[in-house]
Design a protein around this motif. Structure first.
Motif, PDB file in Angstrom:
ATOM      1  N   ALA A 169       1.751  -1.336  -8.366  1.00  0.00           N
ATOM      2  CA  ALA A 169       0.253  -1.214  -8.429  1.00  0.00           C
ATOM      3  C   ALA A 169      -0.335  -2.627  -8.593  1.00  0.00           C
ATOM      4  O   ALA A 169       0.581  -3.778  -8.555  1.00  0.00           O
ATOM      5  CB  ALA A 169      -0.093  -0.765  -9.791  1.00  0.00           C
ATOM      6  N   SER A 197      13.138   5.592 -10.752  1.00  0.00           N
ATOM      7  CA  SER A 197      13.792   7.023 -10.089  1.00  0.00           C
ATOM      8  C   SER A 197      14.757   6.589  -8.896  1.00  0.00           C
ATOM      9  O   SER A 197      15.695   7.228  -8.620  1.00  0.00           O
ATOM     10  CB  SER A 197      12.596   7.774  -9.434  1.00  0.00           C
ATOM     11  OG  SER A 197      11.818   7.039  -8.565  1.00  0.00           O
ATOM     12  N   GLU A 222       2.370   1.440  -3.343  1.00  0.00           N
ATOM     13  CA  GLU A 222       1.102   2.061  -4.358  1.00  0.00           C
ATOM     14  C   GLU A 222       0.916   3.572  -4.166  1.00  0.00           C
ATOM     15  O   GLU A 222       0.987   4.488  -5.047  1.00  0.00           O
ATOM     16  CB  GLU A 222      -0.029   1.436  -4.102  1.00  0.00           C
ATOM     17  CG  GLU A 222       0.000  -0.219  -4.664  1.00  0.00           C
ATOM     18  CD  GLU A 222      -1.580  -0.513  -4.197  1.00  0.00           C
ATOM     19  OE1 GLU A 222      -2.034  -1.231  -5.326  1.00  0.00           O
ATOM     20  OE2 GLU A 222      -1.686  -0.802  -3.049  1.00  0.00           O
ATOM     21  N   ALA A 223       0.998   4.117  -2.867  1.00  0.00           N
ATOM     22  CA  ALA A 223       0.961   5.557  -2.702  1.00  0.00           C
ATOM     23  C   ALA A 223       2.033   6.429  -3.267  1.00  0.00           C
ATOM     24  O   ALA A 223       1.751   7.429  -3.673  1.00  0.00           O
ATOM     25  CB  ALA A 223       0.749   5.513  -0.992  1.00  0.00           C
ATOM     26  N   LYS A 224       3.239   5.778  -3.121  1.00  0.00           N
ATOM     27  CA  LYS A 224       4.608   6.261  -3.765  1.00  0.00           C
ATOM     28  C   LYS A 224       4.448   6.293  -5.304  1.00  0.00           C
ATOM     29  O   LYS A 224       5.510   6.881  -5.796  1.00  0.00           O
ATOM     30  CB  LYS A 224       5.694   5.921  -3.028  1.00  0.00           C
ATOM     31  CG  LYS A 224       5.744   6.272  -1.569  1.00  0.00           C
ATOM     32  CD  LYS A 224       5.972   7.844  -1.353  1.00  0.00           C
ATOM     33  CE  LYS A 224       6.086   8.366   0.073  1.00  0.00           C
ATOM     34  NZ  LYS A 224       6.475   9.769   0.120  1.00  0.00           N
ATOM     35  N   GLY A 225       3.730   5.520  -5.954  1.00  0.00           N
ATOM     36  CA  GLY A 225       3.589   5.309  -7.337  1.00  0.00           C
ATOM     37  C   GLY A 225       4.606   4.173  -7.749  1.00  0.00           C
ATOM     38  O   GLY A 225       5.358   4.288  -9.128  1.00  0.00           O
ATOM     39  N   LEU A 226       5.204   3.444  -6.737  1.00  0.00           N
ATOM     40  CA  LEU A 226       6.217   2.553  -7.161  1.00  0.00           C
ATOM     41  C   LEU A 226       5.810   1.179  -7.619  1.00  0.00           C
ATOM     42  O   LEU A 226       6.358   0.423  -8.320  1.00  0.00           O
ATOM     43  CB  LEU A 226       7.030   2.250  -5.984  1.00  0.00           C
ATOM     44  CG  LEU A 226       7.948   3.598  -5.311  1.00  0.00           C
ATOM     45  CD1 LEU A 226       8.750   3.116  -4.154  1.00  0.00           C
ATOM     46  CD2 LEU A 226       8.821   4.307  -6.426  1.00  0.00           C
ATOM     47  N   TYR A 270       0.659  -8.391  -8.311  1.00  0.00           N
ATOM     48  CA  TYR A 270       1.241  -6.844  -8.131  1.00  0.00           C
ATOM     49  C   TYR A 270       2.328  -6.915  -8.804  1.00  0.00           C
ATOM     50  O   TYR A 270       3.155  -7.762  -9.370  1.00  0.00           O
ATOM     51  CB  TYR A 270       1.874  -6.656  -6.613  1.00  0.00           C
ATOM     52  CG  TYR A 270       0.488  -7.162  -5.525  1.00  0.00           C
ATOM     53  CD1 TYR A 270      -0.069  -5.797  -5.278  1.00  0.00           C
ATOM     54  CD2 TYR A 270       0.313  -8.260  -5.068  1.00  0.00           C
ATOM     55  CE1 TYR A 270      -1.157  -5.706  -4.115  1.00  0.00           C
ATOM     56  CE2 TYR A 270      -0.836  -8.168  -4.089  1.00  0.00           C
ATOM     57  CZ  TYR A 270      -1.394  -7.033  -3.654  1.00  0.00           C
ATOM     58  OH  TYR A 270      -2.404  -7.106  -2.721  1.00  0.00           O
ATOM     59  N   LEU A 300       6.059  -0.213 -11.172  1.00  0.00           N
ATOM     60  CA  LEU A 300       5.660   0.519 -12.056  1.00  0.00           C
ATOM     61  C   LEU A 300       7.057   1.497 -12.462  1.00  0.00           C
ATOM     62  O   LEU A 300       8.034   1.368 -11.811  1.00  0.00           O
ATOM     63  CB  LEU A 300       4.706   1.851 -11.472  1.00  0.00           C
ATOM     64  CG  LEU A 300       3.364   1.192 -11.089  1.00  0.00           C
ATOM     65  CD1 LEU A 300       2.586   2.347 -10.484  1.00  0.00           C
ATOM     66  CD2 LEU A 300       2.667   0.679 -12.367  1.00  0.00           C
ATOM     67  N   ARG A 351       7.883   4.160 -12.232  1.00  0.00           N
ATOM     68  CA  ARG A 351       8.590   5.248 -11.311  1.00  0.00           C
ATOM     69  C   ARG A 351       9.565   4.497 -10.112  1.00  0.00           C
ATOM     70  O   ARG A 351      10.387   5.295  -9.838  1.00  0.00           O
ATOM     71  CB  ARG A 351       7.478   5.919 -10.416  1.00  0.00           C
ATOM     72  CG  ARG A 351       7.956   7.110  -9.546  1.00  0.00           C
ATOM     73  CD  ARG A 351       6.601   7.836  -9.010  1.00  0.00           C
ATOM     74  NE  ARG A 351       7.203   8.942  -8.365  1.00  0.00           N
ATOM     75  CZ  ARG A 351       6.556   9.870  -7.434  1.00  0.00           C
ATOM     76  NH1 ARG A 351       5.313   9.545  -7.341  1.00  0.00           N
ATOM     77  NH2 ARG A 351       6.907  10.821  -6.876  1.00  0.00           N
ATOM     78  N   ARG A 378       0.828  -1.076   0.186  1.00  0.00           N
ATOM     79  CA  ARG A 378       0.301  -0.120  -0.122  1.00  0.00           C
ATOM     80  C   ARG A 378       0.930   1.325  -0.117  1.00  0.00           C
ATOM     81  O   ARG A 378       0.493   2.374  -0.732  1.00  0.00           O
ATOM     82  CB  ARG A 378      -1.028   0.060   1.173  1.00  0.00           C
ATOM     83  CG  ARG A 378      -1.951  -1.008   1.325  1.00  0.00           C
ATOM     84  CD  ARG A 378      -2.999  -0.926   0.152  1.00  0.00           C
ATOM     85  NE  ARG A 378      -3.795  -2.139   0.027  1.00  0.00           N
ATOM     86  CZ  ARG A 378      -3.718  -3.140  -0.705  1.00  0.00           C
ATOM     87  NH1 ARG A 378      -2.813  -3.200  -1.642  1.00  0.00           N
ATOM     88  NH2 ARG A 378      -4.685  -4.148  -0.842  1.00  0.00           N
TER      89      ARG A 378
END
Length: 279
Positions: free
Chosen positions: A62, A78, A56-60, A70, A73, A75, A53
């Motif tokens: 999904a 980075s 997901e919140a950090k965009g890493l 799972y 992503l 990102r 979770r």
């Protein structure tokens, strides 16, 4: 008071270690179930869910609602934006690839999986004139039409393979249209696994042909190695007889070196021949 502070610091370190372990586990395959992650990290499933979770919140990362899996992503790249070393398999393979091309003349390409295709991350085209391309680096190849992509798809675990085919069906790339012909895809995958190598769809580019074989680190598929030749110079049968054994010699050498650098012995440098579903 000092003991309390030390205990909090220790808890913080363990939390970071757990997050790193989970990121590494997610990075080992395109898609992971909660059970996969629990088995690989040994972390409680409740802890894994909390970390996921956060990712997901950090965009890493999904979650795929369709398949309950799972995946990382874009990102997540980075995290390595200041780190410029290539994956170990590329570092190990490049010298072996260059030696082959200097000896035989034909270019080689090494491709890694990326979201919905394979991407060429190493190429020996600069070391030969026997290529219609000036460069193939960073080119994305279809999983269902290109030799490197077919090789990766055929030797992926069966559960991942089904997901990858579904993803290919959603692609707007014309070369992925073949994913909608389930029977043809099943025949192609079965043929690739029986032969041990993949061929490009001949209707894509008739001037050249490609043979691709898988590279394993332990029993995990990490990349595919492909040889491309000018079709007019050599028949398919001649290419298979002359170069498939050499391709497997190279992938064996790469797997052994990967094992050596990881201080272990490879379990199986060749694709496992088992009864997993082809589709």
């Amino acid at each position: 008071m000092i003991n309390d502070a030390a205990e909090k610091k220790s808890d913080g370190v363990r939390a970071v270690e757990r997050a790193i372990d989970l990121l590494q586990a997610l990075n080992r395959r395109p898609f992971s179930t909660l059970h996969d992650l629990h088995r690989e990290t040994g972390l409680p499933k409740s802890s894994i869910v909390r970390l996921l979770r956060t990712f997901e919140a950090k965009g890493l990362a999904a979650q795929s609602s369709s398949y309950g899996t799972y995946h990382l992503l874009g990102r997540v790249k980075s995290l390595s934006s200041g780190f410029h070393h290539e994956p170990l398999v590329i570092e190990v393979a490049e010298e072996i690839m260059i030696d082959f091309t200097k000896r035989e003349g034909w270019p080689l390409a090494l491709a890694l999986f990326d979201v919905n295709a394979v991407v060429v991350r190493a190429s020996t085209i600069p070391h030969t004139s026997l290529s219609f391309l000036h460069s193939s680096l960073n080119m994305r190849w279809s999983l269902v039409s290109r030799a490197l992509g077919r090789c990766y798809l055929a030797h992926s675990p069966a559960n991942e393979r089904k997901i990858l085919i579904e993803i290919a069906k959603q692609s707007k790339n014309p070369e992925d249209a073949a994913a909608h012909d389930s029977a043809a895809i099943a025949r192609m995958l079965k043929q690739v696994r029986e032969r041990g190598y993949a061929l490009r769809d001949p209707t894509i580019e008739s001037r050249s042909s490609t043979i691709a074989v898988p590279i394993f680190d332990d029993e995990r598929l990490v990349a595919c190695l492909g040889l491309t030749w000018i079709t007019a110079a050599m028949s398919l049968d001649e290419a298979v007889d002359q170069y498939v054994p050499q391709l497997f010699e190279m992938t064996d050498a790469i797997s052994r070196e990967l094992a050596k650098r990881s201080a272990r012995q490879p379990l199986s440098p060749h694709p496992p021949q088992d009864d997993r579903a082809f589709y």
